[in-house]
Write a protein that holds these residues in place. Structure first.
Motif, mmCIF file in Angstrom:
data_model
loop_
_atom_site.group_PDB
_atom_site.id
_atom_site.type_symbol
_atom_site.label_atom_id
_atom_site.label_comp_id
_atom_site.label_asym_id
_atom_site.label_seq_id
_atom_site.Cartn_x
_atom_site.Cartn_y
_atom_site.Cartn_z
ATOM 1 N N THR A 53 22.805 -72.777 68.891
ATOM 2 C CA THR A 53 24.176 -72.455 68.443
ATOM 3 C C THR A 53 25.191 -73.534 68.870
ATOM 4 O OG1 THR A 53 23.544 -70.151 68.792
ATOM 5 C CG2 THR A 53 25.924 -70.686 68.699
ATOM 6 N N PHE A 54 25.848 -74.019 68.083
ATOM 7 C CA PHE A 54 26.887 -74.990 68.333
ATOM 8 C C PHE A 54 28.133 -74.342 67.831
ATOM 9 C CE2 PHE A 54 22.883 -77.160 67.236
ATOM 10 C CZ PHE A 54 22.923 -78.329 67.924
ATOM 11 N N GLN A 55 29.216 -74.857 68.676
ATOM 12 C CA GLN A 55 30.475 -74.485 68.330
ATOM 13 C C GLN A 55 31.094 -75.959 67.575
ATOM 14 O OE1 GLN A 55 32.133 -71.909 69.277
ATOM 15 N NE2 GLN A 55 30.233 -71.084 70.220
ATOM 16 N N VAL A 56 31.753 -75.569 66.419
ATOM 17 C CA VAL A 56 31.938 -76.551 65.380
ATOM 18 C C VAL A 56 33.604 -76.454 64.969
ATOM 19 C CG1 VAL A 56 29.914 -77.434 64.975
ATOM 20 C CG2 VAL A 56 30.801 -75.730 63.435
ATOM 21 N N ALA A 57 34.085 -77.467 64.571
ATOM 22 C CA ALA A 57 35.384 -77.332 63.863
ATOM 23 C C ALA A 57 35.367 -76.634 62.571
ATOM 24 C CB ALA A 57 36.197 -78.685 64.083
ATOM 25 N N ASP A 58 34.251 -77.082 61.776
ATOM 26 C CA ASP A 58 34.168 -76.457 60.410
ATOM 27 C C ASP A 58 32.690 -76.750 59.955
ATOM 28 O OD1 ASP A 58 34.238 -75.704 57.774
ATOM 29 O OD2 ASP A 58 35.233 -77.297 57.073
ATOM 30 N N PRO A 59 31.808 -75.415 60.038
ATOM 31 C CA PRO A 59 30.609 -75.451 59.676
ATOM 32 C C PRO A 59 30.149 -76.095 58.397
ATOM 33 C CG PRO A 59 31.100 -73.404 60.613
ATOM 34 C CD PRO A 59 32.387 -74.026 60.513
ATOM 35 N N ALA A 60 31.002 -76.047 57.460
ATOM 36 C CA ALA A 60 30.672 -76.449 56.164
ATOM 37 C C ALA A 60 30.761 -77.910 56.226
ATOM 38 C CB ALA A 60 31.847 -76.285 55.150
ATOM 39 N N THR A 61 31.293 -78.731 56.987
ATOM 40 C CA THR A 61 31.684 -80.296 56.942
ATOM 41 C C THR A 61 30.884 -80.952 58.248
ATOM 42 O OG1 THR A 61 33.703 -80.254 58.162
ATOM 43 C CG2 THR A 61 33.657 -80.143 55.698
ATOM 44 N N SER A 62 30.360 -80.232 59.034
ATOM 45 C CA SER A 62 29.472 -80.807 60.256
ATOM 46 C C SER A 62 28.377 -81.436 59.906
ATOM 47 C CB SER A 62 29.175 -79.646 61.103
ATOM 48 O OG SER A 62 30.202 -78.878 61.598
ATOM 49 N N LYS A 63 28.180 -82.513 60.495
ATOM 50 C CA LYS A 63 26.976 -83.556 60.395
ATOM 51 C C LYS A 63 25.911 -82.951 61.183
ATOM 52 C CE LYS A 63 25.479 -88.438 60.579
ATOM 53 N NZ LYS A 63 25.769 -89.317 61.039
ATOM 54 N N VAL A 64 24.747 -82.847 60.608
ATOM 55 C CA VAL A 64 23.742 -82.405 61.446
ATOM 56 C C VAL A 64 22.569 -83.405 61.412
ATOM 57 C CG1 VAL A 64 21.817 -80.458 61.670
ATOM 58 C CG2 VAL A 64 24.121 -79.856 60.857
ATOM 59 N N VAL A 65 22.049 -83.564 62.581
ATOM 60 C CA VAL A 65 20.732 -84.676 62.784
ATOM 61 C C VAL A 65 19.895 -84.001 63.358
ATOM 62 C CG1 VAL A 65 20.175 -86.774 63.523
ATOM 63 C CG2 VAL A 65 22.336 -86.747 62.740
ATOM 64 N N VAL A 66 18.292 -84.151 62.483
ATOM 65 C CA VAL A 66 17.194 -83.297 63.441
ATOM 66 C C VAL A 66 16.242 -84.428 63.520
ATOM 67 C CG1 VAL A 66 15.722 -81.579 62.985
ATOM 68 C CG2 VAL A 66 17.814 -81.383 62.156
ATOM 69 N N GLU A 67 15.619 -84.442 64.635
ATOM 70 C CA GLU A 67 14.738 -85.418 64.924
ATOM 71 C C GLU A 67 13.380 -84.795 65.743
ATOM 72 O OE1 GLU A 67 16.076 -89.652 66.269
ATOM 73 O OE2 GLU A 67 17.612 -88.191 67.174
ATOM 74 N N VAL A 68 12.236 -85.039 65.349
ATOM 75 C CA VAL A 68 11.056 -84.573 65.777
ATOM 76 C C VAL A 68 10.537 -85.683 66.907
ATOM 77 C CG1 VAL A 68 8.758 -83.776 65.862
ATOM 78 C CG2 VAL A 68 10.574 -83.148 63.926
ATOM 79 N N LYS A 69 10.518 -85.454 68.032
ATOM 80 C CA LYS A 69 9.871 -86.615 69.244
ATOM 81 C C LYS A 69 8.847 -86.316 69.740
ATOM 82 C CE LYS A 69 14.867 -87.935 69.681
ATOM 83 N NZ LYS A 69 16.059 -87.931 70.625
ATOM 84 N N ASP A 70 8.095 -87.505 70.251
ATOM 85 C CA ASP A 70 7.229 -87.309 71.281
ATOM 86 C C ASP A 70 7.729 -87.647 72.427
ATOM 87 O OD1 ASP A 70 5.041 -86.613 69.507
ATOM 88 O OD2 ASP A 70 4.461 -88.917 69.101
ATOM 89 N N LYS A 71 7.274 -86.701 73.489
ATOM 90 C CA LYS A 71 7.589 -86.973 75.003
ATOM 91 C C LYS A 71 6.366 -87.231 75.809
ATOM 92 C CE LYS A 71 9.634 -84.747 78.865
ATOM 93 N NZ LYS A 71 10.085 -83.223 79.314
ATOM 94 N N VAL A 72 6.495 -88.467 76.532
ATOM 95 C CA VAL A 72 5.369 -88.660 77.288
ATOM 96 C C VAL A 72 5.292 -87.786 78.575
ATOM 97 C CG1 VAL A 72 4.368 -90.484 78.960
ATOM 98 C CG2 VAL A 72 5.069 -91.207 76.481
#
Length: 109
Positions: A53-72
């Motif tokens: 859950t993110f608090q945002v100014a405007d959900p319609a214009t929010s930039k979303v970046v999703v990354e799948v990562k490996d953690k050693v």
């Protein structure tokens, strides 16, 4: 101000990694705020089902970046760090020995 919920469901067909020392997690960034889902043991098809859950100014214009990562894993990190420290110490001792030998040769000559 609004709320944006991002549900991280699953990842599919991830490239194979060394299963003994990697873990998979997802990082989600929305308007500069980053949240993570729990780390999963190495799996080509991990499942989460977590809601971020993110608090945002405007959900319609929010930039979303999703990354799948490996953690050693920490064990691997610790071993790597200890190995580097040992190597650095041995390298330093070797340099000091060479410096001392060079000094002794100059004194003799």
């Amino acid at each position: 101000m609004g709320v944006l919920n991002v549900t991280v469901v699953e990842a599919k067909d991830l490239p194979p990694k060394d299963a003994s020392n990697t873990e998979v997690f997802v990082s989600v960034q929305v308007d500069g705020t980053t949240l993570h889902v729990p780390v999963k043991p190495a799996d080509a098809n991990p499942k989460w089902g977590d809601v971020l859950t993110f608090q945002v100014a405007d959900p319609a214009t929010s930039k979303v970046v999703v990354e799948v990562k490996d953690k050693v894993t920490k064990k691997k990190d610790k071993e790597g760090k200890e190995g580097k420290e040992k190597k650095d110490k041995e390298g330093k001792e070797g340099k000091e020995k060479k410096d001392k030998e060079g000094k002794e040769e100059r004194e003799e000559g």
